[in-house]
Each structure stands twice: as structure tokens, then as C-alpha cells.
Design an enzyme around this catalytic site. Structure first.
Site, short mmCIF file in Angstrom:
data_model
loop_
_atom_site.label_atom_id
_atom_site.label_comp_id
_atom_site.label_asym_id
_atom_site.label_seq_id
_atom_site.Cartn_x
_atom_site.Cartn_y
_atom_site.Cartn_z
N ARG A 52 0.82 -1.21 0.00
CA ARG A 52 0.00 0.00 0.00
C ARG A 52 0.86 1.26 0.00
O ARG A 52 0.53 2.25 -0.67
CB ARG A 52 -0.96 -0.01 1.20
CG ARG A 52 -2.03 1.07 1.11
CD ARG A 52 -3.12 0.90 2.15
NE ARG A 52 -2.62 1.05 3.51
CZ ARG A 52 -3.33 0.80 4.60
NH1 ARG A 52 -4.57 0.37 4.51
NH2 ARG A 52 -2.81 0.98 5.80
N LYS A 151 -2.82 6.84 1.14
CA LYS A 151 -2.62 7.18 2.55
C LYS A 151 -1.62 8.34 2.59
O LYS A 151 -0.42 8.13 2.77
CB LYS A 151 -2.13 5.95 3.31
CG LYS A 151 -2.47 5.99 4.78
CD LYS A 151 -2.38 4.61 5.39
CE LYS A 151 -2.32 4.64 6.90
NZ LYS A 151 -3.49 5.17 7.56
N1 PXG Z 1 -9.57 4.23 7.02
C1 PXG Z 1 -8.75 5.26 7.26
C2 PXG Z 1 -9.13 6.60 6.75
C3 PXG Z 1 -7.54 5.06 7.95
O1 PXG Z 1 -6.72 6.09 8.17
C4 PXG Z 1 -8.11 2.72 8.16
C5 PXG Z 1 -9.27 2.98 7.46
C6 PXG Z 1 -7.81 1.32 8.58
O2 PXG Z 1 -6.80 0.77 7.73
P1 PXG Z 1 -5.81 -0.36 8.25
O3 PXG Z 1 -4.97 -0.66 7.09
O4 PXG Z 1 -5.04 0.25 9.39
O5 PXG Z 1 -6.64 -1.50 8.68
C7 PXG Z 1 -7.21 3.77 8.41
C8 PXG Z 1 -5.91 3.56 9.11
C9 PXG Z 1 -4.51 6.48 14.39
C10 PXG Z 1 -4.40 6.24 12.95
O6 PXG Z 1 -3.62 7.14 14.93
C11 PXG Z 1 -5.20 5.33 12.31
C12 PXG Z 1 -5.09 5.12 10.96
C13 PXG Z 1 -4.18 5.84 10.28
C14 PXG Z 1 -3.41 6.77 10.92
C15 PXG Z 1 -3.49 6.97 12.25
O7 PXG Z 1 -5.48 6.02 15.00
N2 PXG Z 1 -5.93 4.19 10.39
#
Ligand code: PXG
Length: 286
Positions: A52, A151
Site C-alpha cells: 500500500r 494514505k
Molecule cells: N480508514 C482510514 C481513513 C484510515 O486512516 C483505516 C481505514 C484502517 O486501515 P488499516 O490498514 O489500518 O486496517 C485507516 C488507518 C490512528 C491512525 O492514529 C489510524 C489510521 C491511520 C493513521 C493513524 O489512530 N488508520
């Protein structure tokens, strides 16, 4: 011992881990990142996160100045050097130093930053009781403006949504896309359970394609559940038997109320609990 931060090939003490104020990562949010868990001292789903990260970079025409193998090794080394067992790794790639103009062609030396630290989980109680979410007025970025699949270092869309949720006394913000369909929460993907089957918005809803989301779909199928990536609207959330969120930081967290509607019987449901148990077994075994 001070935390050691990796910046472009060297380790720095936390206090000395700095990059230029002229880096376009700071000036414009021009860059990409990943948040990765480590369990038992080993990065979890590292290949998926690297996929990713490199895809996000490709989408913004950013050349990551390290090979995949070099980056994977640097991530493992950062975890090792900091003695992290169960923790959280943040990998950032910035566009690098440029002048005070947008043009990325005038930047040089993208910076790779790796931070490995511990993470503050939601209190255990939230996993037992479930959380409350609210739909916010901040619409998820239009995929043709800034694709949520990237991201990127610019998280303002999500931050503005999270602020609204906090103002409303809710733990998370439910974000709709430009069509009014359910997209995701500010930092997590969303699932519902209805009549034993799982439903989650498709990639085309304008979401970050979560790595935890993909893993949960796999675990649910292994457990014999049908899983559908399909358009959801708020009505589907309100009338679900169960609802939960997935994310690297949150793992799997039950949702028991949305916009003042109690979901199911207001307690984390059996499918959510079963998936949490399967997820935990997997991360323990990792
Ligand atoms: N949607 C968004 C917009 C995200 O930022 C997820 C879904 C979940 O994706 P993953 O790959 O982690 O299962 C994310 C990711 C935090 C934090 O500090 C969380 C994310 C990114 C950056 C910071 O809680 N989540």
C-alpha cells in the site's frame, strides 16, 4: 534509553529526530505514510503495508528512495533497536526539501522516517461495551479530488470529521461519500452483520482499503460467514444486527450506537466477538 528514530539511513535520538521546515511533507502534506502494528517484536502484515505504501507513492508520483527489501529491513531494525514487542510503527515518506512553491519537480531527496513506539489502545472497557459513532457533515474526500485510497500525509479530511465526532461526544465519526453512501470512519473501516452475513463498503465507495478490513473479510469467510463488499447507506447501519470498525490501531472494535439508534441489542454481538477472538489468536501466533 531514548527512542531511536530512523531518518533516511541513520538513527537519531527522539530529541534530535528532525527534518527541514522546507520539506514539502510539512509545507503541503506532500507525502505518504503507513501505520503498522508489531506483535511479539515482528511487524504484522508487513508485505501488505509495503504494497500500500508503494502504491500510495506511485499514485502521487513520489519515488521512494529505498528498495522494498531495504525498507522492510529498516522497519525491522527500528523495531529491534527500540526493543519493541507489541507496538506501533509509523513509516513516512516525504517529498523532501523544496522551495516555497508547490512544484514537486523543484524538490530533492524524499525523506524516509520510521518511528517505532508503543500505542495507546482504546480502554479495554470500550471493547467490552462497544462505542458510539455519529454521522458527520464533513464528506469523505471525493475520489477524483484526492483518492482516499492514497494514505497521504494530508489527513485534514479525517481530522475535521473526528473533531465533529468529539464535539458530539462520540468516539468515532461515520463519514459518507459524495453520493451520501457510507464510506468509512475517520481512521477505521466499517462493517455490519445482518442475518449472519457481513457487509462492508466497496473500494469504489471512496475508502482507504484497510489491511485489517481485508484480513477480517478473510477470517469471516474462514469462519463460514458470507462477506459482501457492497454499497451501504445509513439505514443499513441503523438496522444492522451488529456493527464494528477495523483498523491497525483499533484492531476490531464493536459499535453499539449510531446517530442515537441502538444497534442490535446495544451490546457487542456474537459475530463481532468471534472475529475478535480469531483476530487475537492470529496476532498471538504471529
Ligand atoms: N480508514 C482510514 C481513513 C484510515 O486512516 C483505516 C481505514 C484502517 O486501515 P488499516 O490498514 O489500518 O486496517 C485507516 C488507518 C490512528 C491512525 O492514529 C489510524 C489510521 C491511520 C493513521 C493513524 O489512530 N488508520
Amino acid at each position: 534509553m531514548s527512542l531511536k528514530v530512523f531518518i533516511s539511513g541513520k538513527f537519531y535520538d527522539k530529541e534530535d529526530a528532525k527534518i527541514s521546515v522546507f520539506d514539502h511533507g510539512l509545507l503541503y502534506g506532500d507525502g505518504v505514510f503507513e501505520g503498522i502494528r508489531s506483535y511479539g517484536g515482528k511487524p504484522f502484515c508487513l508485505e501488505e503495508h509495503l504494497d500500500r505504501l508503494y502504491d500510495s507513492a506511485r499514485a502521487i508520483r513520489l519515488q521512494i528512495p529505498m528498495s522494498r527489501q531495504e525498507l522492510a529491513e529498516a522497519i525491522r531494525e527500528t523495531v529491534r533497536i527500540n526493543g519493541i514487542q507489541d507496538g506501533y510503527i509509523r513509516v513516512l515518506v516525504t517529498r523532501g526539501i523544496g522551495d516555497l512553491g508547490l512544484d514537486p519537480n523543484k524538490t530533492a531527496n524524499p525523506q524516509v522516517i520510521i518511528i517505532a513506539d508503543h500505542i495507546q489502545l482504546y480502554p479495554e472497557e470500550l471493547y467490552e461495551k462497544g462505542l458510539r459513532i455519529v454521522t458527520v457533515s464533513t464528506v469523505r474526500n471525493h475520489p477524483n479530488a484526492l483518492s482516499p485510497r492514497i494514505k497521504s500525509l494530508n489527513y485534514l479530511n479525517n481530522i475535521l470529521a473526528q473533531m465533529e465526532a468529539t464535539d458530539a461526544g462520540a468516539a468515532e465519526a461515520l463519514m459518507l461519500n459524495h453520493l451520501g453512501e457510507v464510506a468509512e470512519c475517520s481512521g477505521d473501516n466499517i462493517f455490519i452483520v445482518k442475518d449472519g452475513a457481513l457487509y462492508t463498503p466497496p473500494k469504489t465507495a471512496g475508502i482507504l482499503v484497510g489491511i485489517t478490513r481485508n484480513l477480517v473479510m478473510k477470517l469471516a469467510r474462514q469462519a463460514g460467514h458470507e462477506v459482501y463488499e457492497t454499497t451501504l447507506v445509513r439505514h443499513d447501519i441503523y438496522t444492522a444486527d451488529e456493527c464494528f470498525l477495523t483498523g491497525t490501531a483499533a484492531e476490531i472494535v464493536p459499535v453499539v450506537e449510531c446517530d442515537g439508534r441502538v444497534i442490535g441489542d446495544g451490546k457487542p454481538g456474537p459475530v463481532t466477538r468471534e472475529l475478535r477472538a480469531r483476530f487475537e489468536r492470529l496476532t498471538r501466533a504471529h
